[in-house]
Scaffold this motif. Structure first.
Motif, PDB file in Angstrom:
ATOM      1  N   UNK A   1      -4.520   6.441  -1.211  1.00 16.61           N
ATOM      2  CA  UNK A   1      -3.546   5.355  -1.300  1.00 16.61           C
ATOM      3  C   UNK A   1      -3.888   4.414  -2.438  1.00 16.61           C
TER       4      UNK A   1
ATOM      5  N   UNK B   1       6.861  11.176  11.644  1.00 16.42           N
ATOM      6  CA  UNK B   1       5.453  11.374  11.291  1.00 16.42           C
ATOM      7  C   UNK B   1       5.016  12.706  11.909  1.00 16.42           C
TER       8      UNK B   1
ATOM      9  N   UNK C   1      -4.248  12.456   0.487  1.00 17.57           N
ATOM     10  CA  UNK C   1      -3.525  12.108  -0.728  1.00 17.57           C
ATOM     11  C   UNK C   1      -4.105  10.854  -1.374  1.00 17.57           C
TER      12      UNK C   1
ATOM     13  N   UNK D   1      -6.727   2.628   3.339  1.00 18.46           N
ATOM     14  CA  UNK D   1      -6.207   2.181   4.627  1.00 18.46           C
ATOM     15  C   UNK D   1      -6.846   2.996   5.761  1.00 18.46           C
ATOM     16  N   UNK D   2      -6.401   2.703   6.985  1.00 22.70           N
ATOM     17  CA  UNK D   2      -6.993   3.317   8.184  1.00 22.70           C
ATOM     18  C   UNK D   2      -7.015   4.844   8.126  1.00 22.70           C
ATOM     19  N   UNK D   3      -5.916   5.465   7.709  1.00 24.71           N
ATOM     20  CA  UNK D   3      -5.836   6.928   7.675  1.00 24.71           C
ATOM     21  C   UNK D   3      -5.662   7.414   6.234  1.00 24.71           C
ATOM     22  N   UNK D   4      -5.748   8.716   6.059  1.00 24.59           N
ATOM     23  CA  UNK D   4      -5.608   9.295   4.723  1.00 24.59           C
ATOM     24  C   UNK D   4      -4.801  10.592   4.823  1.00 24.59           C
ATOM     25  N   UNK D   5      -3.490  10.442   4.966  1.00 22.16           N
ATOM     26  CA  UNK D   5      -2.567  11.559   5.205  1.00 22.16           C
ATOM     27  C   UNK D   5      -2.663  12.630   4.122  1.00 22.16           C
ATOM     28  N   UNK D   6      -2.990  13.841   4.552  1.00 22.21           N
ATOM     29  CA  UNK D   6      -3.125  14.990   3.655  1.00 22.21           C
ATOM     30  C   UNK D   6      -4.069  14.727   2.475  1.00 22.21           C
TER      31      UNK D   6
ATOM     32  N   UNK E   1       0.888  -1.166   0.000  1.00 22.56           N
ATOM     33  CA  UNK E   1       0.000   0.000   0.000  1.00 22.56           C
ATOM     34  C   UNK E   1       0.927   1.216   0.000  1.00 22.56           C
ATOM     35  N   UNK E   2       0.635   2.182  -0.866  1.00 22.01           N
ATOM     36  CA  UNK E   2       1.551   3.309  -1.013  1.00 22.01           C
ATOM     37  C   UNK E   2       0.762   4.539  -1.413  1.00 22.01           C
ATOM     38  N   UNK E   3       1.285   5.740  -1.131  1.00 19.47           N
ATOM     39  CA  UNK E   3       0.509   6.952  -1.418  1.00 19.47           C
ATOM     40  C   UNK E   3       0.356   7.185  -2.922  1.00 19.47           C
TER      41      UNK E   3
ATOM     42  N   UNK F   1       3.223   7.892  -5.881  1.00 19.65           N
ATOM     43  CA  UNK F   1       4.490   7.184  -5.667  1.00 19.65           C
ATOM     44  C   UNK F   1       4.987   6.637  -7.000  1.00 19.65           C
TER      45      UNK F   1
ATOM     46  N   UNK G   1       2.911   3.716   5.351  1.00 19.85           N
ATOM     47  CA  UNK G   1       2.118   3.610   4.116  1.00 19.85           C
ATOM     48  C   UNK G   1       0.936   2.643   4.307  1.00 19.85           C
ATOM     49  N   UNK G   2       1.209   1.526   5.009  1.00 18.62           N
ATOM     50  CA  UNK G   2       0.140   0.536   5.191  1.00 18.62           C
ATOM     51  C   UNK G   2      -1.058   1.115   5.921  1.00 18.62           C
ATOM     52  N   UNK G   3      -0.814   2.147   6.737  1.00 17.09           N
ATOM     53  CA  UNK G   3      -1.922   2.801   7.434  1.00 17.09           C
ATOM     54  C   UNK G   3      -2.302   4.119   6.781  1.00 17.09           C
ATOM     55  N   UNK G   4      -1.796   4.373   5.601  1.00 15.75           N
ATOM     56  CA  UNK G   4      -2.176   5.594   4.883  1.00 15.75           C
ATOM     57  C   UNK G   4      -1.422   6.821   5.340  1.00 15.75           C
ATOM     58  N   UNK G   5      -0.271   6.627   6.011  1.00 19.55           N
ATOM     59  CA  UNK G   5       0.505   7.767   6.512  1.00 19.55           C
ATOM     60  C   UNK G   5       1.845   7.877   5.776  1.00 19.55           C
ATOM     61  N   UNK G   6       2.540   8.997   5.971  1.00 19.82           N
ATOM     62  CA  UNK G   6       3.812   9.219   5.283  1.00 19.82           C
ATOM     63  C   UNK G   6       4.519  10.399   5.950  1.00 19.82           C
TER      64      UNK G   6
END
Lengths: 633, 633
Positions: free
Chosen positions: A569, B539, A567, A560-565, A471-473, A476, B490-495
């Motif tokens: 996944x 993070x 962006x 995935x669980x979160x969605x950073x900014x 899993x990757x943003x 990528x 990444x697996x949790x949607x973070x970076x």
């Protein structure tokens, strides 16, 4: 199908081509004022065609003609006294066997090997002139070579008549196969829609003209296919697109067919800006000159930086805007819903054929009658029974035992091994169907694999899963995933010397840009949902065996669980649905997550391919599939 | 210390610099024939010094002087009518606060922002001339800018007198601090041995001369240190090395000191080819001209492609051989046994100071009297008690709660937060000792971290361990390891939006090339045993907290089960030995292997730092260390 670079060579007995007379003729041509105003002191023979195709038609195999070496990569240079040929580690042995002693093999990648430029500088007399056919050298290569030669007082000149063609008496003619028109049910977009999208990209960047030179891009744009080049459903053509103009250059005879005329609306264009002007293939040069002559002062022309030097230089520098990836290349890479559906269907049919093949092999191998060649032929036969089969997508790599360690192996009568219960069998093969292109590698043992074979197979499987389940943003680049495929091998001190994945076309070339998964490709474009790549780590033990596990996978969004900014996944969904042989796996080396992945993958194979096998009434293959997809513990 | 790029900005209240009068004066200078033959229509003010240093001396802060913005990256351009300043996302807020409305902030990285070239082309009248000080623009930047301007009919010219200096009345003088000579016990190699090694590299590549321009390379080569630039133990100098000649250019006064004269054997050179000719700093230009005037037809001169345009262009093109990494840069990166031993000693002392700090913080925080600034000061005070302490290696990033999300935060009186039991504290700090350079980040909670804080901390820790414990083949480039640090996030949607690691000097710059671990640096050199890099995933939750776990690690050989093609394998050994706060870890998210790594790391901390704490009689820190290194379950 594994991508270069690899450092192994074809271990086959071949006799060299005798080139004394050919070299004499070529050197004569190099002094003949019929072709050049002044004699040249060296002539470069690159291996490509005028479209920088990976596979080329027989009429374009000029480097092979002059030196005898028929590998996919290599450049020959002939001077008055010397003849040298540069190729990479894959081909050292093959080249040394195919070339006679008039030729010096230049082993690329070795420290002591001079580059083409440095070698020329070291052998040429002062103020020499080096010639090359500007149609088969890419603009960027021309630039580098020209600069290097100039710095040493020499000059690089374009020789318009190809000197190999001048001495090649029985040169085949350029193929001009029948064109196939693809409807919306296969393409998802009409060529008119693709043209409009291209023009809006051009408008966005204030570009007036776009010159299409890559054969797969032209085929994709016009929703046409041909068979001019083996394995690649393309046809020889160029296109020049302006905001109100479309010019298509190809053998005019091909356009006489009513279905093609209608498809392209040649007789009844719906709108003036979608009216296609056709012209002979060869006239692209003069037509592009005419276009450039009428350019306004700020008008810009897009052309791939990998296009031929000849066409590139037609565009005056002030108007030229070279790009690493054309808008067609980028648009083609992101498959639409129809293309994805087609690719899925093609992969189901392909899996049916492979399940049949493997069930058949299990029965036949103990009899001792199956060889690398006959297994590959059987695979082709079974594939050809599937709907909309067109042909293979590349030469099958069907390899037993030590031949499996030769990454780009192709069985020949003199190397052909018999499949047995004692050696690993690696089959990397694929096909073109009208709805999609496949490429799959399975590595099997039909007897009892050794602990070491299982151990290394399991590391390769762990790498395959690490990429497939990654899993990757969004945004990528694929090369950032390459190390995931190697981690398990690296931990045990092992590795493989090729990239992990390449882009795959939809009823187009099995290798396509601009995305991929390789430690080498840093110019790759970010992965996007809808792109399709291969995932194919391997391990090769010289002289013993080769292992590769390859699926074609689709880039899909995931949550995935979160969605950073915000962006978003991405992850991969396997399109290839052929069981991975559990017998080769040392399950103790797998984590629970990896075991779950294998079981879920096999569940999908059973469900999807099982349904199709049942529909087609292929009972033996069905039994094989059921057995091979039992959950592992 | 985290590397750019980052996309956050300093949230501090600042008042802008009033620049009306300065801009008037600068524009006057742009027309003044005292400085230029013809008036120029634009003047570029880059942010670097003549050595392309990352940190610069006050006398080189010309861009800050003219516009007020004092961030580490930014370029100002002034035309007759406009003034614009380009910087990246880290600095948008800070720049907008520090610049008055005579200036336009050009936000790099945003789609709508024009590049410097495109902006100049859009605002300049036809046939304009753009000026720049050739000493503070790198040769490759000059080339790109010059080309772009030429394509639009403008020209870039070198203005020898710096126009900022011309109007900067109270400009500080160039520092000329006392030099420190380093003996064999610190360097492992005499400068004479380093010179011999450099010359053998030159001979290998048939290079006659090498021009050293990077300050850390010159300091390393001569085993000398200075303090001309804050945090960087370097001194202003150039060197030109030939096969029988060494020319060293620096403030001659510094060479009057007997220890320096003796160290450099200025009065009694052992061999003629090791005799150093010294000359004033400013004379490098004319001396290089003299060297170039006497070059034979095939002689080549090495210079970094990041050297100034001024010096680079002194070397005629035919003789110039620009290189991305000089032999000094490469040699300096691979630490010898003495340097490694020194780095280990420095890290032990640094860990002692940090154990003391954290024990002290635990006691003091509940009183509510410790702030970001006072904590950083305390850290500096404790470090300064250690043997051979010289100073900090960069400004401490001491940040509480939301300030921790600002990656390059530096506490200021107006942003200074108080450490508490409720917010995460992130301290990224390091020091220069005569035996080595340190750089360590720990993220702590002195109360009860939330489940989310623990979860994200644990993902960062997993990434840190994945890099630190990675095994990879000899010759692997660091950027191939970057994704390992991100996999769990990444697996949790973070970076996180910065690289994972940078090279670290030995009593030299805390950031040094040519190796690193970043998705961005594709020009990095392969990792080799003896190289030292940071491992610092993080993070950052905007407005809430920042997490980073950073160790400095040494590349060491390792012997996994197999040895593919006898290539050999490498891994990392942590030099930083400071406990990672177990309270922040959600152990359920760790694998057994990761738990083992943490416990083994803490065992090493306890053993090595414990012994030193005991030797120094620092009981409270010892108790803290014992408690913080209990094994986790």
């Amino acid at each position: 199908m594994a991508l270069p670079p690899v450092y192994l060579s074809l271990d086959a007995a071949m006799s060299p081509k005798i080139t004394v007379e050919l070299l004499r003729q070529l050197r004569q041509a190099m002094r003949n004022t019929k072709y050049i105003a002044e004699p040249i002191q060296a002539y470069i023979v690159p291996s490509g065609d005028a479209h920088q195709s990976e596979y080329i038609a027989p009429c374009d195999c000029r480097r092979e003609f002059i030196c005898g070496f028929n590998g996919s990569a290599g450049t020959a240079i002939v001077t008055e006294k010397h003849a040298a040929m540069w190729t990479d580690g894959r081909y050292f042995l093959q080249a040394s066997q195919q070339m006679d002693n008039n030729w010096t093999l230049m082993k690329m990648g070795l420290k002591e090997t001079l580059s083409q430029e440095d070698w020329l500088i070291s052998v040429l007399p002062e103020n020499s002139t080096v010639g090359v056919d500007p149609w088969i050298i890419a603009a960027d290569q021309w630039k580098n070579m020209s600069k290097a030669l100039a710095s040493a007082g020499h000059s690089l000149v374009a020789v318009q008549d190809n000197l190999i063609d001048a001495i090649w008496m029985d040169r085949p003619t350029r193929p001009s196969t029948q064109l196939l028109t693809l409807g919306l049910g296969f393409t998802g977009l009409t060529w008119q829609d693709k043209m409009t999208a291209l023009r809006s990209k051009m408008a966005e960047r204030k570009i007036s003209w776009f010159v299409a030179t890559a054969l797969d891009e032209i085929a994709w744009l016009f929703n046409l296919r041909g068979s001019d080049i083996e394995y690649n459903p393309v046809f020889f053509a160029y296109a020049i697109v302006g905001m109100n103009t479309i010019r298509l250059f190809m053998d005019i005879k091909r356009l006489a067919v009513p279905t093609v005329r209608e498809h392209l609306q040649l007789d009844t264009p719906s709108k003036v800006e979608l009216s296609i002007q056709t012209a002979p293939y060869e006239s692209v040069f003069t037509e592009l000159q005419a276009v450039c002559a009428s350019l306004g002062p700020k008008e810009k022309v897009w052309i791939s930086d990998k296009a031929s030097c000849a066409l590139t230089q037609v565009i005056p520098k002030a108007h030229r805007s070279p790009i690493p990836y054309t808008p067609l290349c980028l648009a083609k890479a992101v498959k639409n819903a129809t293309e994805i559906q087609g690719m899925k269907m093609a992969h189901i049919k392909d899996a049916v054929a492979l399940c049949e093949l493997f069930a058949w092999l299990e029965k036949e191998i103990p009899k001792g009658t199956v060889t690398e060649i006959s297994a590959a032929d059987k695979a082709e036969e079974l594939r050809s029974q599937q709907k909309d089969f067109v042909g293979l997508s590349f030469p099958s790599i069907s390899s037993v035992g030590p031949n499996g360690a030769i990454i780009h192996y192709r069985p020949l009568p003199e190397t052909n091994r018999t499949l047995s219960l004692n050696e690993i069998y690696l089959l990397d093969s694929g096909a073109q169907y009208i709805d999609g292109t496949t490429d799959v590698t399975r590595t099997m043992h039909f007897g009892s694999p050794s602990a070491y074979e299982k151990e290394t197979f399991t590391y390769v499987l762990k790498g395959h899963i690490a990429v497939s389940a990654a899993i990757f943003p969004n945004g990528t680049k694929g090369h950032l995933l390459d190390s995931f495929a190697r981690q398990a091998l690296w931990e045990s001190g092992l590795d493989y010397l090729h990239g992990t994945g390449h882009g795959v076309g939809c009823f187009l070339n099995v290798h396509e840009g601009p995305c991929g998964i390789s430690y080498k490709t840093f110019a790759d474009e970010p992965l996007e949902a809808g792109m399709i790549v291969s995932d194919e780590p391997g391990y090769y033990e010289d002289g013993l065996f080769g292992i590769r596990i390859e699926n074609v996978v689709l880039v899909v969004p995931t949550k995935p669980k979160y969605n950073y900014r915000n962006k978003g996944s991405l992850t991969f969904e396997p399109l290839t649905l052929v069981p991975i042989q559990a017998k080769m796996v040392n399950t103790d080396l797998l984590t629970q997550k990896e075991r779950d992945w294998v079981n879920e993958y096999h569940r999908q194979c059973r469900e999807t391919i099982g349904a199709e096998l049942e529909r087609q009434g292929r009972k033996e293959a069905m039994d094989w599939l059921i057995r091979e997809t039992q959950p592992i513990a």
